[in-house]
Structure formats: structure tokens, C-alpha cells
Design a protein around this motif. Structure first.
Motif, PDB file in Angstrom:
ATOM      1  N   VAL A  58      11.146 -74.157  84.142  1.00  0.00           N
ATOM      2  CA  VAL A  58      11.771 -74.985  85.173  1.00  0.00           C
ATOM      3  C   VAL A  58      12.934 -74.246  85.830  1.00  0.00           C
ATOM      4  O   VAL A  58      13.917 -74.846  86.236  1.00  0.00           O
ATOM      5  N   MET A  59      12.822 -72.923  85.909  1.00  0.00           N
ATOM      6  CA  MET A  59      13.801 -72.172  86.679  1.00  0.00           C
ATOM      7  C   MET A  59      13.657 -72.564  88.142  1.00  0.00           C
ATOM      8  O   MET A  59      12.539 -72.698  88.657  1.00  0.00           O
ATOM      9  N   LEU A  60      14.759 -72.739  88.823  1.00  0.00           N
ATOM     10  CA  LEU A  60      14.749 -73.322  90.158  1.00  0.00           C
ATOM     11  C   LEU A  60      14.915 -72.262  91.233  1.00  0.00           C
ATOM     12  O   LEU A  60      15.958 -71.628  91.339  1.00  0.00           O
ATOM     13  N   ALA A  61      13.874 -72.045  92.025  1.00  0.00           N
ATOM     14  CA  ALA A  61      13.943 -71.180  93.193  1.00  0.00           C
ATOM     15  C   ALA A  61      13.281 -71.929  94.336  1.00  0.00           C
ATOM     16  O   ALA A  61      12.064 -71.920  94.479  1.00  0.00           O
ATOM     17  N   LEU A  62      14.065 -72.622  95.133  1.00  0.00           N
ATOM     18  CA  LEU A  62      13.506 -73.435  96.216  1.00  0.00           C
ATOM     19  C   LEU A  62      12.899 -72.553  97.301  1.00  0.00           C
ATOM     20  O   LEU A  62      13.475 -71.555  97.695  1.00  0.00           O
ATOM     21  N   VAL A  63      11.725 -72.942  97.777  1.00  0.00           N
ATOM     22  CA  VAL A  63      11.091 -72.198  98.862  1.00  0.00           C
ATOM     23  C   VAL A  63      10.773 -73.138 100.018  1.00  0.00           C
ATOM     24  O   VAL A  63       9.805 -72.968 100.738  1.00  0.00           O
TER      25      VAL A  63
ATOM     26  N   ASP B  40       6.483 -58.303 103.691  1.00  0.00           N
ATOM     27  CA  ASP B  40       6.587 -56.928 104.153  1.00  0.00           C
ATOM     28  C   ASP B  40       6.370 -55.989 102.977  1.00  0.00           C
ATOM     29  O   ASP B  40       6.081 -56.429 101.859  1.00  0.00           O
ATOM     30  N   LYS B  41       6.511 -54.703 103.201  1.00  0.00           N
ATOM     31  CA  LYS B  41       6.188 -53.725 102.152  1.00  0.00           C
ATOM     32  C   LYS B  41       7.160 -53.777 100.986  1.00  0.00           C
ATOM     33  O   LYS B  41       6.853 -53.285  99.893  1.00  0.00           O
ATOM     34  N   TYR B  42       8.332 -54.377 101.210  1.00  0.00           N
ATOM     35  CA  TYR B  42       9.309 -54.450 100.132  1.00  0.00           C
ATOM     36  C   TYR B  42       9.184 -55.722  99.306  1.00  0.00           C
ATOM     37  O   TYR B  42       9.673 -55.797  98.189  1.00  0.00           O
ATOM     38  N   SER B  43       8.561 -56.724  99.874  1.00  0.00           N
ATOM     39  CA  SER B  43       8.515 -58.023  99.182  1.00  0.00           C
ATOM     40  C   SER B  43       7.199 -58.723  99.497  1.00  0.00           C
ATOM     41  O   SER B  43       7.160 -59.667 100.277  1.00  0.00           O
ATOM     42  N   ASN B  44       6.121 -58.238  98.892  1.00  0.00           N
ATOM     43  CA  ASN B  44       4.798 -58.789  99.197  1.00  0.00           C
ATOM     44  C   ASN B  44       4.280 -59.736  98.129  1.00  0.00           C
ATOM     45  O   ASN B  44       3.165 -60.218  98.218  1.00  0.00           O
ATOM     46  N   GLU B  45       5.080 -60.008  97.088  1.00  0.00           N
ATOM     47  CA  GLU B  45       4.649 -60.950  96.063  1.00  0.00           C
ATOM     48  C   GLU B  45       4.971 -62.375  96.488  1.00  0.00           C
ATOM     49  O   GLU B  45       5.997 -62.637  97.121  1.00  0.00           O
ATOM     50  N   GLU B  46       4.099 -63.303  96.124  1.00  0.00           N
ATOM     51  CA  GLU B  46       4.299 -64.696  96.495  1.00  0.00           C
ATOM     52  C   GLU B  46       5.412 -65.316  95.665  1.00  0.00           C
ATOM     53  O   GLU B  46       5.526 -65.065  94.464  1.00  0.00           O
ATOM     54  N   ILE B  47       6.265 -66.109  96.323  1.00  0.00           N
ATOM     55  CA  ILE B  47       7.266 -66.897  95.622  1.00  0.00           C
ATOM     56  C   ILE B  47       6.686 -68.288  95.445  1.00  0.00           C
ATOM     57  O   ILE B  47       6.394 -68.985  96.410  1.00  0.00           O
ATOM     58  N   GLU B  48       6.503 -68.685  94.204  1.00  0.00           N
ATOM     59  CA  GLU B  48       5.869 -69.965  93.932  1.00  0.00           C
ATOM     60  C   GLU B  48       6.893 -71.091  93.985  1.00  0.00           C
ATOM     61  O   GLU B  48       7.930 -71.037  93.321  1.00  0.00           O
ATOM     62  N   ASP B  49       6.602 -72.102  94.782  1.00  0.00           N
ATOM     63  CA  ASP B  49       7.469 -73.271  94.845  1.00  0.00           C
ATOM     64  C   ASP B  49       7.380 -74.015  93.518  1.00  0.00           C
ATOM     65  O   ASP B  49       6.355 -73.991  92.842  1.00  0.00           O
ATOM     66  N   ILE B  50       8.473 -74.676  93.145  1.00  0.00           N
ATOM     67  CA  ILE B  50       8.478 -75.416  91.881  1.00  0.00           C
ATOM     68  C   ILE B  50       7.562 -76.634  91.943  1.00  0.00           C
ATOM     69  O   ILE B  50       7.133 -77.152  90.918  1.00  0.00           O
ATOM     70  N   ILE B  51       7.230 -77.105  93.151  1.00  0.00           N
ATOM     71  CA  ILE B  51       6.221 -78.156  93.310  1.00  0.00           C
ATOM     72  C   ILE B  51       5.180 -77.673  94.315  1.00  0.00           C
ATOM     73  O   ILE B  51       5.449 -76.802  95.130  1.00  0.00           O
ATOM     74  N   LYS B  52       3.985 -78.242  94.242  1.00  0.00           N
ATOM     75  CA  LYS B  52       2.906 -77.835  95.143  1.00  0.00           C
ATOM     76  C   LYS B  52       3.303 -78.121  96.598  1.00  0.00           C
ATOM     77  O   LYS B  52       3.878 -79.182  96.891  1.00  0.00           O
ATOM     78  N   PRO B  53       3.009 -77.211  97.526  1.00  0.00           N
ATOM     79  CA  PRO B  53       3.375 -77.414  98.935  1.00  0.00           C
ATOM     80  C   PRO B  53       2.842 -78.727  99.507  1.00  0.00           C
ATOM     81  O   PRO B  53       3.551 -79.419 100.253  1.00  0.00           O
ATOM     82  N   GLU B  54       1.595 -79.082  99.163  1.00  0.00           N
ATOM     83  CA  GLU B  54       1.034 -80.316  99.707  1.00  0.00           C
ATOM     84  C   GLU B  54       1.758 -81.551  99.153  1.00  0.00           C
ATOM     85  O   GLU B  54       1.900 -82.567  99.854  1.00  0.00           O
TER      86      GLU B  54
END
Length: 368
Positions: free
Chosen positions: A127-132, A54-68
């Protein structure tokens, strides 16, 4: 983007992260505009939260590992656990020769997956951890196992463990709940509360898993101990053996913390995820009794409970969006005010490390 409970998602919202079915196939790709009927279908497949843009949070959050890679890991664990439970029919065998070629291939694939996960994480600059992770409850145990492995690896890297130990740690974390596939299905699949007797049977899953793995040559002895000890506590009040601090290996202590963190921070059908600060407070308040004190301290320096884009409520009765988290201060990010009783404060940046009188009081999902 930000993670929002599915019941708070409104029609015409843009999907931030792709959704997958129980077999790892893409159901909806990121960028799709969600209609009312699509939201209803997401609810039907038991996905409780999704990422939106949305307009407040349009930046991608990168997973610590590749989605695939995450999806491949989930499928690997699912195939192993579901088929091992079927092949064994709740029995524990004592001879290495009793293991079928299928089971040995599952262990081989899990070992290979562990190496891939380690390499993927080590190739990151931090290696900061932010699970997505977005998970369906139909796949909960398998995605939980992968999350526990990822969390454990971030802790292990912060502890500067050798690559050999990281591999044993990752494998042990991936299969820490393998004993649950050997618990009678009527107990494991039961809807509602378990009886005290059923709870005691379920609490034997670490021992069942360890006994099952004890004679296979494909699994490292440290990984097997993780399976046995991941519910033990330094104060001796864990299970199945009531071990005390000196008898629990470091890798098991790591997986114990990762296991609890993922469970408490995940939405379940009968239990909403705990508020991020409450999860960390729980870990810190039980450091030295339920959890290893030093490992908890390390973990609290690398976890990001409020990823960039999270919309939070402040003690000033303002609403803000998280813009940056500084390592070592997980509960004190820099935020930008988006709603305030005072118009002059809109768009103001607040560094919560410096503004110690202001605290985050909640996460906000619906914005006008």
C-alpha cells in the motif's frame, strides 16, 4: 513514464496514461504520439500535467486503484455533489422524509463505491502511495475527493483499522467537501481572490455538509463527523468549531492530512504543486499542531513522492532517474545518473540512503 507539466511537453512525445473527459470518457489512449495541435487541445480542457514515456522512463507507473474504478468514482461523486447542490438550493432540511429518492440513491452509490475502493486497495500486495491521477481543472473537486479517499485508505490500512472503520473513513473522505455544493455558487465559482466575508462563508462548508447529512440514515455517524471535522486542528486553531486534539476523532485527523497533501501536491491554474520534499516537510513541521503527530509519521513512511521514472536534479549538479524507493525513506530513493559533468558517472546507481551527503534538489521535466 513520468508526470510532466503540459507546457513542457514537446511534439512527438508518447502519452503514458490515457486522458478522460469530464464525463469519464476516454479522450486519448495511452501510447498516442502527441502532435502540436493535440497538445494545444489538452491545454484547452484545463489538464495541467500528463504522463509521458521516453527513453529515460519507459516503465509503467501503476495506480494504487484501477483507472476505470477511479473514473467511476469521480463520476459518482460528480453526480452526487452537482445534483445535491441543485436540489437543495442552499437550504438545509431537518426531516429524514425531506430527502428525495434521488439523494438517497446517491448516498447508496457512494457507500457501494467505498466498498469497491477498499477491496481494490486491499487486493494489492503493498500500500505504498504513488498517485498517478491526471485531472482536468473542470473536474477538480470531484477528482480531489477521490484522491483524498485513496490517500486516507492507505493511511487507514497502515494503521490496521478494521474494515468497518475503513468503510466509514472512505465514505467520509469521498464526501468531505459535500458542504461546498451548498455554498452560494457565486462564491464557490468566483474567479480571483475572495473577500474576507466570502472566505468566512466558504469556511462554513464543513458545518453545512454536516447539517445536511445529519438526518440521513444512509451515512455512518463517523463519516458525518469527518465531514464536520476535516479542517479542525489538534492545537485548536482549525474550523468551524476550533476543536482541540482530544475532541477530534482519528478518522478526521487522517482525512485532514490526506486533504492537505493532495491540495499541496497538485498543479492548479494559479499555483504550481509544491516540490514533493517540501510537502512532506510541511506536514512534518506541523505535526502536533496542524496535524496529528502519529498519523503524520505513519503517512511519511508509506508515501512515494518520487515515483519510479521521475527525473531529479541532485546536489552534485547531476541529473538522475528514480529507480526504487524503500519504505520508510520517501526522500532517499535509489537513482541512476543520466547527466553528469563527469562522463564516468553516467549510468552509475546511487543509493541516497547510503550517500547521505547527496540530496534531491529538484524535479527536471525537459531532457536534451
Amino acid at each position: 513514464m513520468r508526470l510532466v507539466p503540459i507546457e513542457n511537453v514537446k511534439p512527438n512525445t508518447v502519452l503514458g496514461k490515457s486522458l478522460y473527459d469530464i464525463n469519464g470518457r476516454i479522450l486519448l489512449r495511452a501510447g498516442v504520439v502527441l502532435r502540436e495541435n493535440t497538445i494545444a487541445k489538452i491545454k484547452e480542457i484545463n489538464i495541467l500535467s500528463i504522463y509521458i514515456v521516453d527513453k529515460y522512463s519507459n516503465e509503467e507507473i501503476e495506480d494504487i486503484i484501477k483507472p476505470e474504478l477511479r473514473q467511476k468514482a469521480i463520476i459518482t461523486i460528480k453526480e452526487a455533489f452537482s445534483n445535491i447542490g441543485r436540489l437543495n438550493n442552499n437550504s438545509v432540511r431537518n426531516k429524514e422524509s425531506d430527502y428525495t429518492w434521488q439523494e438517497q440513491s446517491y448516498f447508496y452509490n457512494i457507500g457501494k463505491m467505498a466498498v469497491d475502493l477498499i477491496d481494490d486497495i486491499l487486493n494489492r500486495r503493498d500500500v505504498m502511495l504513488a498517485l498517478v491521477d491526471i485531472r482536468s481543472m473542470n473536474n477538480y473537486m470531484y477528482s480531489h475527493s477521490v484522491n483524498v479517499a485513496v490517500i486516507s485508505l492507505t493511511i487507514g490500512i497502515a494503521l490496521q483499522l478494521s474494515k468497518k472503520k475503513l468503510e466509514a473513513l472512505c465514505i467520509g473522505a469521498l464526501i468531505h467537501d459535500i458542504g461546498k455544493s451548498l455554498v452560494p455558487r457565486e462564491i464557490f465559482d468566483k474567479q480571483g481572490s475572495l473577500s474576507e466575508e466570502e472566505k468566512e462563508i466558504l469556511k462554513q462548508h464543513p458545518r453545512l455538509g454536516y447539517k445536511y447529512l445529519s438526518t440521513t440514515y444512509n451515512i455512518n455517524s463517523l463519516s458525518k463527523l469527518i465531514v464536520l471535522q476535516h479542517h479542525e486542528r489538534p492545537d485548536g486553531n482549525g474550523y468551524p468549531d476550533g476543536l482541540t486534539k482530544d475532541n477530534i476523532i482519528e478518522l478526521s485527523n487522517i482525512v485532514s492530512i490526506a486533504n492537505v497533501y493532495d491540495n499541496l501536491s497538485t498543479d492548479l491554474p494559479n499555483k504550481r504543486a509544491m516540490f514533493p520534499s517540501d510537502v512532506l516537510e510541511y506536514l512534518m513541521s506541523n505535526a502536533g499542531t496542524m496535524f496529528d503527530y502519529n498519523i503524520v509519521n505513519i503517512f511519511c513512511r508509506i508515501v512515494i513522492p518520487y515515483p519510479k521514472g521521475t527525473i531529479v536534479e541532485l546536489s552534485t549538479e547531476e541529473v538522475a532517474v528514480v529507480e526504487e524507493t524503500i519504505p520508510g525513506f520517501p526522500l532517499r530513493p535509489t537513482v541512476r545518473v543520466i547527466e553528469s559533468p563527469r562522463v564516468s558517472r553516467i549510468s552509475m546507481k546511487i543509493d541516497l540512503i547510503k550517500e547521505i551527503s547527496i540530496v534531491i534538489t529538484g524535479v527536471k521535466y525537459e531532457i536534451d
